[in-house]
Design an enzyme around this catalytic site. Sequence first.
Site, PDB file in Angstrom:
ATOM      1  N   SER A 174       0.826  -1.223   0.000  1.00 25.71           N
ATOM      2  CA  SER A 174       0.000   0.000   0.000  1.00 25.71           C
ATOM      3  C   SER A 174       0.854   1.264   0.000  1.00 25.71           C
ATOM      4  O   SER A 174       1.915   1.315   0.627  1.00 25.71           O
ATOM      5  CB  SER A 174      -0.903   0.008   1.238  1.00 25.71           C
ATOM      6  OG  SER A 174      -1.501   1.277   1.412  1.00 25.71           O
ATOM      7  N   TYR A 230      -2.026   5.648  -4.713  1.00 19.98           N
ATOM      8  CA  TYR A 230      -3.065   6.682  -4.693  1.00 19.98           C
ATOM      9  C   TYR A 230      -2.505   7.868  -5.477  1.00 19.98           C
ATOM     10  O   TYR A 230      -1.409   8.347  -5.168  1.00 19.98           O
ATOM     11  CB  TYR A 230      -3.372   7.119  -3.259  1.00 19.98           C
ATOM     12  CG  TYR A 230      -4.250   6.153  -2.494  1.00 19.98           C
ATOM     13  CD1 TYR A 230      -5.504   5.788  -2.977  1.00 19.98           C
ATOM     14  CD2 TYR A 230      -3.828   5.620  -1.274  1.00 19.98           C
ATOM     15  CE1 TYR A 230      -6.318   4.917  -2.267  1.00 19.98           C
ATOM     16  CE2 TYR A 230      -4.642   4.742  -0.563  1.00 19.98           C
ATOM     17  CZ  TYR A 230      -5.880   4.395  -1.065  1.00 19.98           C
ATOM     18  OH  TYR A 230      -6.684   3.540  -0.362  1.00 19.98           O
ATOM     19  N   THR A 263      -5.562   2.758  -7.350  1.00 23.74           N
ATOM     20  CA  THR A 263      -6.870   2.621  -6.693  1.00 23.74           C
ATOM     21  C   THR A 263      -7.750   3.797  -7.103  1.00 23.74           C
ATOM     22  O   THR A 263      -7.368   4.952  -6.921  1.00 23.74           O
ATOM     23  CB  THR A 263      -6.681   2.571  -5.172  1.00 23.74           C
ATOM     24  OG1 THR A 263      -5.848   1.443  -4.877  1.00 23.74           O
ATOM     25  CG2 THR A 263      -8.022   2.415  -4.457  1.00 23.74           C
ATOM     26  N   LYS A 295      -7.726  -0.700  -9.715  1.00 24.50           N
ATOM     27  CA  LYS A 295      -8.406  -1.352  -8.586  1.00 24.50           C
ATOM     28  C   LYS A 295      -9.594  -0.519  -8.122  1.00 24.50           C
ATOM     29  O   LYS A 295      -9.442   0.677  -7.871  1.00 24.50           O
ATOM     30  CB  LYS A 295      -7.425  -1.526  -7.424  1.00 24.50           C
ATOM     31  CG  LYS A 295      -8.044  -2.038  -6.128  1.00 24.50           C
ATOM     32  CD  LYS A 295      -6.965  -2.349  -5.108  1.00 24.50           C
ATOM     33  CE  LYS A 295      -7.540  -2.918  -3.830  1.00 24.50           C
ATOM     34  NZ  LYS A 295      -8.082  -1.886  -2.939  1.00 24.50           N
ATOM     35  N   HIS A 338     -13.324  -1.738  -2.261  1.00 24.84           N
ATOM     36  CA  HIS A 338     -12.475  -1.327  -1.144  1.00 24.84           C
ATOM     37  C   HIS A 338     -12.895  -2.016   0.162  1.00 24.84           C
ATOM     38  O   HIS A 338     -12.811  -1.445   1.248  1.00 24.84           O
ATOM     39  CB  HIS A 338     -12.523   0.191  -0.974  1.00 24.84           C
ATOM     40  CG  HIS A 338     -11.218   0.827  -0.569  1.00 24.84           C
ATOM     41  ND1 HIS A 338     -10.446   1.564  -1.427  1.00 24.84           N
ATOM     42  CD2 HIS A 338     -10.546   0.829   0.612  1.00 24.84           C
ATOM     43  CE1 HIS A 338      -9.373   2.009  -0.792  1.00 24.84           C
ATOM     44  NE2 HIS A 338      -9.405   1.562   0.456  1.00 24.84           N
ATOM     45  N   ASP A 362     -11.591  -8.740  -5.168  1.00 22.40           N
ATOM     46  CA  ASP A 362     -11.430  -8.850  -3.716  1.00 22.40           C
ATOM     47  C   ASP A 362     -12.700  -8.386  -3.022  1.00 22.40           C
ATOM     48  O   ASP A 362     -13.601  -7.820  -3.643  1.00 22.40           O
ATOM     49  CB  ASP A 362     -10.181  -8.089  -3.216  1.00 22.40           C
ATOM     50  CG  ASP A 362     -10.329  -6.568  -3.226  1.00 22.40           C
ATOM     51  OD1 ASP A 362     -11.463  -6.037  -3.230  1.00 22.40           O
ATOM     52  OD2 ASP A 362      -9.283  -5.886  -3.226  1.00 22.40           O
TER      53      ASP A 362
END
Length: 375
Positions: free
Chosen positions: A123, A146, A172, A245, A269, A300
């Site tokens: 991350s 991000y 993301t 994502k 998320h 996910d």
Amino acid sequence: VGKDGKNGGREGKAKRPRKLLTIADWQRAARQRLPRPAYDYFRSGADDELTLERNERAYDDWVIWYRVLRDVSAPRLATTVLGQEIQSPILIAPTAYHRMAHPDGELGTARAAAARGTILVASTLATTSLEEIAEATRAPKWFQLYVHKDRGFTKSLVERAEAAGYDAIVVTVDTPVLGRRLRDERGGFGLPEGLRMENLVAALAEGPPDGSTLSHYVADRHDASLTFADLAWLRELSHMPVVVKGVVRADDAAACVSAGVAGIIVSNHGGRQLDGAPATIDAVSGVVDAVGGRADVLVDGGIRRGTDVLKALALGARAVLVGRPVLWGLAVGGEAGVVAVLELLDKELARAMALAGCASVAELDRGLVARSRAR
Ligand SMILES: Cc1cc2nc3c(=O)[nH]c(=O)nc-3n(C[C@H](O)[C@H](O)[C@H](O)COP(=O)(O)O)c2cc1C
């Protein structure tokens, strides 16, 4: 006991399970070990947590029409994703602040992924720098990005990831603004002393102003003006393939593929952003059809059982990612705990495949699953 572990005894008073046989067991054990604000941060979803719940429950609406009399004496979990060989189709989703779960932190999760032959998606909000994580493992690893309003800073993150040897950028896109997590607001969540967002040290020097939660402060720096056109910009920043994502819609997935991305992660998320979003498993086949083999599709959200993985792969996902289960493993046993959680899920998947008459993940096809209500 529900599969989210909710019915498993009172907060703080629950007995430690003697054996951790399911992900729900690991969650209960993690709840006993973690300080309340940390546990709440990891487990919570946005607003009424409808999507958080739905992600898990939706798997129960799919049934497995198992096959018999196939040779399943040696089920094989190995596959490829973005052309890279992996020993398990269960990847580690990017989650923030691993050192809040355990001192092993991101180094523990990176080593555990390598030990299990799978991929860690590190991350942006890691409590260990992306360079240190990369040094801990020679296994394939992806970097989750991000996009910040400060595009120069964003570019520097991508360049650092490429220099450190990451194999893909996972951008993301479901977080233009931050979903509202009431538990964190009520508890005034902040990072425990001594922990920092090591990738962002330069960008966050002055710290959150009074009255702003840490998470909002961070998300305020995200670029809410991001569009499909920016995917081309992102692709040109490095040689790494780009994975998007946070997609649930078929038309969005098609637009991402037109923009040249190598992969799509169907994700909401983990129910932490738009409450009321669909369960991700219900979005998989629409996205798979729209993508039509032009990119890898992963999913996910709510995966807690090997049978959940089987259903996702049967519906066309190339691989899945797990977020919270890994955090529970980390909280309970550090690196070894993550290895144990991944092994548990691999074993459940192998058993489910054998019982469903499939010797390899390539044999998991749509004919194997159907909505329970449809029959
Ligand atoms: C505590 C926590 C932190 C997360 N942090 C990030 C993050 O930094 N970046 C990101 O793209 N997704 C983040 N996610 C979302 C996960 O990547 C993933 O989509 C989600 O956890 C999957 O659902 P699951 O937890 O039910 O497996 C986070 C999720 C959780 C639970």
